[in-house]
Design an enzyme around this catalytic site. Structure first.
Site, mmCIF file in Angstrom:
data_model
loop_
_atom_site.group_PDB
_atom_site.id
_atom_site.type_symbol
_atom_site.label_atom_id
_atom_site.label_comp_id
_atom_site.label_asym_id
_atom_site.label_seq_id
_atom_site.Cartn_x
_atom_site.Cartn_y
_atom_site.Cartn_z
ATOM 1 N N GLU A 16 -1.070 3.843 -3.188
ATOM 2 C CA GLU A 16 -1.121 2.673 -2.313
ATOM 3 C C GLU A 16 -2.560 2.213 -2.075
ATOM 4 O O GLU A 16 -2.864 1.577 -1.058
ATOM 5 C CB GLU A 16 -0.423 2.996 -0.989
ATOM 6 C CG GLU A 16 1.042 3.330 -1.172
ATOM 7 C CD GLU A 16 1.695 3.828 0.092
ATOM 8 O OE1 GLU A 16 1.818 3.041 1.052
ATOM 9 O OE2 GLU A 16 2.085 5.004 0.145
ATOM 10 N N SER A 191 5.394 2.383 1.191
ATOM 11 C CA SER A 191 5.329 1.045 0.592
ATOM 12 C C SER A 191 6.335 0.849 -0.539
ATOM 13 O O SER A 191 6.118 0.050 -1.440
ATOM 14 C CB SER A 191 3.911 0.755 0.086
ATOM 15 O OG SER A 191 3.003 0.719 1.158
ATOM 16 N N SER A 326 1.443 -8.221 7.837
ATOM 17 C CA SER A 326 2.126 -6.970 8.160
ATOM 18 C C SER A 326 2.825 -7.041 9.519
ATOM 19 O O SER A 326 2.343 -7.664 10.463
ATOM 20 C CB SER A 326 1.140 -5.805 8.159
ATOM 21 O OG SER A 326 0.655 -5.560 6.859
#
Length: 356
Positions: A16, A191, A326
């Site tokens: 990530e 993720s 986000s």
């Protein structure tokens, strides 16, 4: 009052890595500079630590590494230093640090590894501590602890690397226990990296082989039909849940890596389009899960809100995404806490851990 020095860590060898660069750019841009001085420490994909003094905008695409504004530097585990050891032509230069903000998603960032280094160094840091980070990162451990506390999660099974040679036998067991379609997830990534939805036996074999590229242990879960709802939690001993929840409607097969970060294929609804009673149940359960797992500072906790009123906890994220799109900062912004104020509160919580 003198300003505190915050070291923001980003990058790492995690799968990530790129997400970390996006999140860190946003975090650095929103740290209140009237209260904090910022040091930027990037970790390259091959594990080199670099002190970065250049433009923040170069972080998100990785060009900070070749900017000419870096020098080797590490966070010293020596408590006599309590800061960064920078390598210069004149030798080692020690830079004091008051608190660390790790923006390191995935392995080595969320799993307690880097938190152990902070503990050795004796430097306060934002987020969950060693045990809670490790427990939340491992999806099997999360299942065991939360289900033992009476918090419902999806039915699941564990598939390990050595089980590949018994795939035919195990597939029959999984099909009987979980039913198709089922989700296959690396136990220790986030993720949606390495996650697949298997609709039949052939899909399952492909999904297992993909997942094992990222972890030696996989979690296989039943598909839950419900609205995907996220809740943000903030605090130490007295955590609070965001008053507003977010709903995710992916246009891909599920909320995958591309849908989260690379395209506009996901619709986000803030507030979530669910009954108020369900909202309150999710908020209460999120705080309970946060406490059961021993979390501190922050976590984003994801749920399924089913049509019959039941809620199923999906997972906890101890270093959730902090990009401009986000959910974690967006939910608190919608709940009345601005992004800069949220960063300030997180740093304050770190400096006063475990007290609120």
């Amino acid at each position: 009052m003198s300003k505190k020095t915050v070291a923001v860590l980003f990058g790492s060898i995690s799968s990530e890595h790129e997400v970390s660069l996006l999140s860190a750019t946003s975090v650095i841009n929103h740290i209140p500079r009237d209260k904090y001085d910022v040091l930027m420490i990037g970790i390259t994909k091959d594990g080199r630590w670099l002190y970065y003094t250049g433009d923040v905008s170069l972080i998100k695409d990785g060009s900070w590494e070749t900017s000419g504004c870096t020098s080797p530097a590490i966070l010293s585990p020596d408590r006599g230093t309590k800061g960064i050891a920078q390598v210069t032509q004149a030798g080692i230069c020690h830079i004091p640090v008051d608190v660390v903000f790790p923006v390191l998603h995935g392995e080595h960032g969320e799993d307690g590894t880097i938190q152990g280094l902070f503990e050795m160094a004796g430097i306060p840091y934002v987020g969950c501590h060693v045990l809670s980070s490790a427990a939340c990162m491992d999806k099997e451990v999360t299942h065991i602890l939360l289900e033992n506390a009476g918090i419902p999660m999806a039915p699941y099974a564990v598939f390990c690397l050595g089980d590949l040679k018994r795939f035919e036998e195990i597939e029959k067991h999984l099909a009987q226990k979980l039913g198709y379609p089922m989700f296959v997830k690396p136990a220790n990534t986030g993720s949606s990296v390495g996650v697949s939805k298997a609709k039949d036996k052939a899909d399952l074999l492909k999904a297992v082989k993909l997942g094992l590229q990222y972890d030696r242990k996989l979690i296989v879960e039943s598909t839950i039909v419900g609205d995907e709802v996220e809740c943000a939690v903030l605090g130490n001993e007295q955590p609070i849940a965001s008053s507003v929840l977010g709903e995710i409607v992916p246009h891909h097969e599920f909320y995958d890596y591309e849908g989260k970060y690379l395209d506009d294929s996901t619709d986000l609804y803030i507030p979530a389009r669910i009954p108020e009673e369900t909202t309150q149940k999710i908020r209460e359960t999120a705080v309970k899960a946060f406490q059961v797992m021993g979390c501190g500072g922050l976590a984003r906790i994801d749920f399924f809100a089913c049509k019959d009123g039941k809620i199923i906890l999906n997972e906890l994220n101890t270093i959730p995404g902090f990009t401009s799109i986000s959910m974690y900062p967006k939910l608190f912004e919608a709940s009345g806490i601005s992004y800069p104020d949220l960063i300030d509160r997180l740093i304050t919580l770190a400096l006063h851990y475990p007290e609120d």
